[in-house]
Write a protein that holds these residues in place. Structure first.
Motif, mmCIF file in Angstrom:
data_model
loop_
_atom_site.group_PDB
_atom_site.id
_atom_site.type_symbol
_atom_site.label_atom_id
_atom_site.label_comp_id
_atom_site.label_asym_id
_atom_site.label_seq_id
_atom_site.Cartn_x
_atom_site.Cartn_y
_atom_site.Cartn_z
ATOM 1 N N HIS A 9 -28.890 -80.801 -21.589
ATOM 2 C CA HIS A 9 -27.949 -80.438 -20.527
ATOM 3 C C HIS A 9 -28.318 -79.056 -20.017
ATOM 4 N N VAL A 10 -28.351 -78.905 -18.703
ATOM 5 C CA VAL A 10 -28.805 -77.644 -18.134
ATOM 6 C C VAL A 10 -27.770 -77.134 -17.135
ATOM 7 N N ASP A 11 -27.550 -75.831 -17.149
ATOM 8 C CA ASP A 11 -26.717 -75.196 -16.136
ATOM 9 C C ASP A 11 -27.438 -75.369 -14.793
ATOM 10 N N ALA A 16 -29.461 -72.561 -13.516
ATOM 11 C CA ALA A 16 -30.598 -72.107 -14.314
ATOM 12 C C ALA A 16 -31.746 -73.118 -14.307
ATOM 13 N N GLN A 44 -22.748 -79.591 -15.550
ATOM 14 C CA GLN A 44 -24.077 -79.533 -16.147
ATOM 15 C C GLN A 44 -24.928 -80.654 -15.606
ATOM 16 N N MET A 91 -24.266 -69.970 -20.714
ATOM 17 C CA MET A 91 -25.090 -71.076 -21.186
ATOM 18 C C MET A 91 -26.067 -71.485 -20.080
ATOM 19 N N VAL A 92 -27.348 -71.642 -20.429
ATOM 20 C CA VAL A 92 -28.295 -72.157 -19.436
ATOM 21 C C VAL A 92 -28.738 -73.578 -19.738
ATOM 22 N N ALA A 93 -28.734 -73.979 -21.011
ATOM 23 C CA ALA A 93 -29.105 -75.349 -21.359
ATOM 24 C C ALA A 93 -28.677 -75.639 -22.784
ATOM 25 N N TYR A 94 -28.560 -76.922 -23.113
ATOM 26 C CA TYR A 94 -28.331 -77.291 -24.512
ATOM 27 C C TYR A 94 -28.819 -78.692 -24.768
ATOM 28 N N ASP A 95 -29.165 -79.010 -26.037
ATOM 29 C CA ASP A 95 -29.329 -80.407 -26.401
ATOM 30 C C ASP A 95 -28.330 -80.711 -27.506
#
Lengths: 216, 210
Positions: A162-164, A167, A198, B26-30
């Protein structure tokens, strides 16, 4: 032809006779040898139809053709540069983030709204990415711009990323993307965590994320 | 579990636990993550009122989940700080992320705050765990010991930890008043035992123009 990274904000490309490359207009910083720079109205490879498509899709960042024999240094606006090497797969990137790329790569425009139905249409508005994006396909190198450094996150089945949206820089591979929301009643009354939207990327490939929420 | 990915992105591995992070960083997460805004910096009603009154505002979210979450803020450089029961003093605007186990609060800085352009109050982080602070350019941690006091430009100061006393001192003299200042008329003197984090850049301060 590959790019050589001089530092995080400058790359050098070797131009050989008979080989073309494209770059954003005005992105040349210096060059050695016999190199010519000509404005390219068509916007890269793909002919007149591609040109019209790009105009309509508003993905028509002015490009120039770089030809000759020598080395050229590229950089723009002090942005960070990330070099991405393609081995037959497709890179999805906003046109204004493209700094320079190999002339052999096939360029096209893709309607992002076709992925994810209505949410796909909403995505363009929410993320500010627009409904269309530029694609580059083939074997070769691409230099893209970002604010701050870039990290590459692998995407694999069972490992969605998942990406902002602010960004997000680019992605490649066989990847589906959709806009996901975490909107609850709290966000409606203005107490959000700031992470309401997201981009959800799934499939096989990689996504490039910049260390900033600032658009170029 | 705090890792730097490059110098401007913080990666935090979570296994069902939580961290506190600057709102919207937050810019990204998995994996799976949930983001919840914490009212008053998660310090309860008292903390909320204190922060309002002191102007040391901090909007924080709590991130809980399983996987890796990536944080970044306007391409600032990130520095990791480990705390073992000590107290870290940092401006709220320079604090990116803390372990959920660390307590945050507000403290009075005295005259220093006025000169750094950061206000008279600063944020404290206390307990055992890790924190990530931001700087403009990569920061250096300078050690202060009893024999070696340290002088810091108020505009380049970002944080400090340990048992340090700080004094504000000025070199304002007749020349300064005549408009012949060196631009280095104010410094903070740190004494005691601890670390001071200094960034290679200067904020605009009132002192910097004198």
């Amino acid at each position: 032809m590959p790019f050589r990274e001089i530092n995080s904000k400058m790359v050098e490309a070797t131009v050989l006779p008979g080989q073309k490359m494209f770059s954003q207009r005005g992105a040349m910083l210096a060059y050695r040898g016999e190199v010519s720079f000509t404005p390219n109205i068509q916007g890269g490879q793909g002919g007149v139809m591609s040109m019209i498509g790009r105009r309509m899709a508003n993905e028509a960042t002015p490009l120039m053709t770089v030809e000759g024999s020598g080395t050229v240094m590229f950089g723009h606006g002090g942005h960070h540069i990330q070099v991405i090497n393609l081995a037959g797969d497709t890179l999805y990137v906003e046109a204004d983030r493209l700094l320079a790329f190999d002339g052999t790569l096939q360029q096209g425009t893709m309607f992002m709204g076709s992925q994810g139905g209505v949410m796909g249409m909403v995505r363009g508005q929410v993320t500010g990415q627009g409904l269309f994006t530029t694609t580059l396909k083939g074997h070769g190198a691409v230099a893209v711009m970002a604010h701050g450094g870039v990290i590459e996150l692998p995407i694999a089945p069972g490992r969605d990323v998942h990406v902002d949206p602010q960004a997000y820089v680019a992605h490649h591979g066989d990847v589906r993307n959709k806009l996901s929301t975490a909107l609850g009643w709290r966000d409606m009354v203005g107490r959000g965590s700031g992470e309401a939207f997201q981009l959800e990327l799934s499939g096989n490939g990689a996504v490039y994320v910049q260390a900033s929420e600032e658009k170029l | 579990m705090f890792r730097l990915q490059g110098s401007r992105t913080l990666a935090v591995d979570l296994a069902g636990d939580a961290v506190k992070a600057k709102n919207g960083s937050m810019v990204a997460y998995d994996g799976r993550m949930t983001f919840k805004k914490m009212t008053g910096g998660g310090e309860g009603l008292r903390g909320m009122v204190t922060r309002r009154l002191t102007g040391e505002q901090m909007t924080v979210m709590e991130v809980t989940g399983q996987g890796t979450c990536y944080f970044a803020d306007r391409a600032s450089e990130i520095n990791l700080v480990s705390l073992r029961g000590e107290k870290l003093y940092v401006e709220a605007s320079n604090l990116l992320c803390t372990d959920a186990g660390l307590r945050t609060g507000t403290t009075f800085t005295g005259l220093r705050g006025g000169a750094t352009g950061n206000g008279l109050f600063t944020t404290t982080v206390e307990g055992t765990g890790q924190a990530a602070i931001m700087s403009d350019g990569s920061a250096v941690a300078l050690r202060v010991s009893a024999q070696y006091p340290l002088f810091v430009d108020p505009g380049a100061y970002i944080a400090h930890q340990g048992s340090l006393q700080q004094h504000f001192q000025s070199g304002v003299n007749f020349r300064t008043l005549m408009g012949e200042g060196s631009g280095e008329s104010f410094q903070i003197r740190f004494e005691g035992e601890g670390l001071v984090y200094v960034q290679p850049s200067e904020r605009n301060t009132i002192g910097g123009n004198v």
